[in-house]
Design a protein around this motif. Structure first.
Motif, PDB file in Angstrom:
ATOM      1  N   MET A   1      52.243 121.495  92.148  1.00  8.97           N
ATOM      2  CA  MET A   1      52.167 122.726  91.295  1.00  8.97           C
ATOM      3  C   MET A   1      53.343 123.529  91.090  1.00  8.97           C
ATOM      4  SD  MET A   1      49.592 121.744  89.642  1.00  8.97           S
ATOM      5  CE  MET A   1      48.950 123.194  88.915  1.00  8.97           C
ATOM      6  N   GLN A   2      53.602 123.908  92.469  1.00  8.55           N
ATOM      7  CA  GLN A   2      54.733 124.969  92.416  1.00  8.55           C
ATOM      8  C   GLN A   2      56.347 124.210  92.265  1.00  8.55           C
ATOM      9  OE1 GLN A   2      54.128 128.004  95.384  1.00  8.55           O
ATOM     10  NE2 GLN A   2      51.773 127.804  95.160  1.00  8.55           N
ATOM     11  N   ASN A   3      56.403 122.879  92.106  1.00  7.55           N
ATOM     12  CA  ASN A   3      57.737 122.362  92.022  1.00  7.55           C
ATOM     13  C   ASN A   3      58.344 122.758  90.565  1.00  7.55           C
ATOM     14  OD1 ASN A   3      60.101 120.836  92.787  1.00  7.55           O
ATOM     15  ND2 ASN A   3      58.813 119.063  92.583  1.00  7.55           N
TER      16      ASN A   3
ATOM     17  N   ALA B   1      43.787 124.370  84.217  1.00  9.89           N
ATOM     18  CA  ALA B   1      42.967 123.010  84.454  1.00  9.89           C
ATOM     19  C   ALA B   1      44.015 121.703  83.710  1.00  9.89           C
ATOM     20  CB  ALA B   1      41.823 122.932  83.593  1.00  9.89           C
ATOM     21  N   TRP B   2      44.270 122.054  82.796  1.00  6.47           N
ATOM     22  CA  TRP B   2      45.381 121.087  82.084  1.00  6.47           C
ATOM     23  C   TRP B   2      46.702 120.776  82.721  1.00  6.47           C
ATOM     24  CZ3 TRP B   2      43.343 117.357  79.317  1.00  6.47           C
ATOM     25  CH2 TRP B   2      42.496 117.760  78.419  1.00  6.47           C
TER      26      TRP B   2
ATOM     27  N   ASN C   1      49.852 117.558  86.584  1.00 13.10           N
ATOM     28  CA  ASN C   1      50.327 117.119  87.742  1.00 13.10           C
ATOM     29  C   ASN C   1      49.650 116.115  88.602  1.00 13.10           C
ATOM     30  OD1 ASN C   1      53.022 119.113  88.699  1.00 13.10           O
ATOM     31  ND2 ASN C   1      51.578 120.301  87.051  1.00 13.10           N
ATOM     32  N   PHE C   2      48.340 115.755  88.553  1.00  9.78           N
ATOM     33  CA  PHE C   2      47.697 114.917  89.129  1.00  9.78           C
ATOM     34  C   PHE C   2      48.454 113.246  88.404  1.00  9.78           C
ATOM     35  CE2 PHE C   2      44.478 111.995  86.815  1.00  9.78           C
ATOM     36  CZ  PHE C   2      44.470 111.072  87.798  1.00  9.78           C
TER      37      PHE C   2
ATOM     38  N   SER D   1      45.754 113.061  97.202  1.00 12.07           N
ATOM     39  CA  SER D   1      46.025 114.633  96.869  1.00 12.07           C
ATOM     40  C   SER D   1      45.756 114.340  95.297  1.00 12.07           C
ATOM     41  CB  SER D   1      47.524 115.158  97.263  1.00 12.07           C
ATOM     42  OG  SER D   1      47.722 114.996  98.612  1.00 12.07           O
ATOM     43  N   GLY D   2      46.243 113.312  94.574  1.00  7.03           N
ATOM     44  CA  GLY D   2      46.412 113.207  93.513  1.00  7.03           C
ATOM     45  C   GLY D   2      44.862 113.288  92.890  1.00  7.03           C
TER      46      GLY D   2
END
Length: 327
Positions: free
Chosen positions: A36-38, A69-70, A75-76, A108-109
């Motif tokens: 998320m922070q990449n 949320a989107w 990222n998932f 994690s996904g």
């Protein structure tokens, strides 16, 4: 008061940084935080917020929840996508499965998908039922698009319409859904919300086609990924689909030979396929297709502006940047 793009992006980054990911087991949540922070362009959450404030800038703050949320959902998909594509790099950094392992990327996904739904359920909107239905439908369609993409790996006879439908499902429906979510949060009319979705579909098609083009004809330093990665993996892109349709019998045999080889010099393969693209002017054809869908997107956006007398300037500027991007 209308929020500016820079302020919206700053708010998005702040909210992402505040996500409750510093918990156990860190083996599960650290990869989520890393993903998320990449970096990333934050296009989808940005479009969600911009679409909302176009129709009601008093509800702009309400759009940030579904926007995050989107972004979590997007990222998932990248975690699983990178694993299925054996992609070692994402945004110039090692992918999650490379940095950790395949099982971690899967788990994690999966958790990110659950988190996306959890965040979405906090949305404040009179149209919440429509938003959750849209989210569920879009999640299903993205998986359908990914499966089509995987099935294409074993076929060399893909039609242009099949390819366009695949990227519509895999990429465009998500962009369309973000824009429609924002419109619904801003209480847009049913017609305007649908037009926002249609705008997003065409923008998403142009975006993915531009991505296909950049993978071969872009600059490695600005693109953030290796140039020719799609060629090395024999990935069915719009460029390759058009090449296989256009090439002579003799050239088709050579192209198919390279696509089917298991052991090869990567640079040699990139050079050969790129030379074929240039011979059949596929670079020009690919760029023309980007412009075709880009024009359709902007025409739809202008229709919304004309119908509802709202300011479309910010979305217009963002669209032009996306259509002419180099990374």
């Amino acid at each position: 008061m209308m929020q500016q793009v820079a302020d919206i992006l700053s708010n998005i980054e702040k909210l992402i940084a505040e996500l409750p990911l510093q918990r156990e087991p860190q083996g599960l949540y650290a990869p989520i935080g890393y993903s998320m922070q990449n970096g990333g362009k934050r296009i989808r959450p940005l479009l969600t917020v911009l679409a909302c404030q176009m129709f009601d800038n008093q509800k702009t703050d309400d759009a940030y929840t579904p926007a995050i949320a989107w972004e979590m959902f997007h990222n998932f998909t990248l975690l699983h996508d990178d694993l299925m594509d054996n992609a070692p790099m994402r945004r110039g950094k090692p992918t999650v499965y490379t940095k950790w392992n395949a099982n971690t990327a899967i788990l994690s996904g999966d958790t990110m998908l659950v988190e996306a739904f959890r965040i979405l359920h906090q949305t404040k909107s009179d149209n919440f039922s429509q938003i959750i239905e849209l989210f569920t439908k879009t999640a299903e369609e993205v998986c359908e698009g990914q499966m089509f993409d995987m099935e294409f790996e074993t076929r060399n006879n893909i039609t242009e319409s099949e390819y366009i439908n695949m990227i519509r499902l895999k990429t465009s429906v998500l962009i369309g859904a973000c824009l429609k979510t924002g419109a619904l949060t801003g209480n847009a009319t049913h017609n305007d919300a649908q037009l926002m979705y249609d705008f997003g579909i065409n923008l998403g098609l142009a975006f993915q086609l531009r991505d296909d083009w950049l993978d071969t004809f872009g600059n490695a330093e600005t693109f953030g990924k290796r140039i020719g990665g799609d060629i090395v993996s024999s990935k069915k892109t719009y460029l390759l689909v058009k090449l296989l349709q256009s090439a002579s019998t003799a050239d088709s045999e050579q192209i198919t030979f390279w696509l089917n080889r298991k052991i090869f010099d990567e640079q040699e393969k990139i050079s050969f396929i790129t030379s074929m693209y240039k011979k059949y002017e596929i670079d020009r054809i690919g760029q023309a297709k980007v412009e075709e869908y880009g024009d359709k997107a902007l025409q739809t956006l202008r229709q919304i502006g004309n119908n509802s007398k709202i300011d479309i300037t910010q979305l217009q500027e963002i669209s032009n940047k996306l259509l002419n991007r180099n990374k």
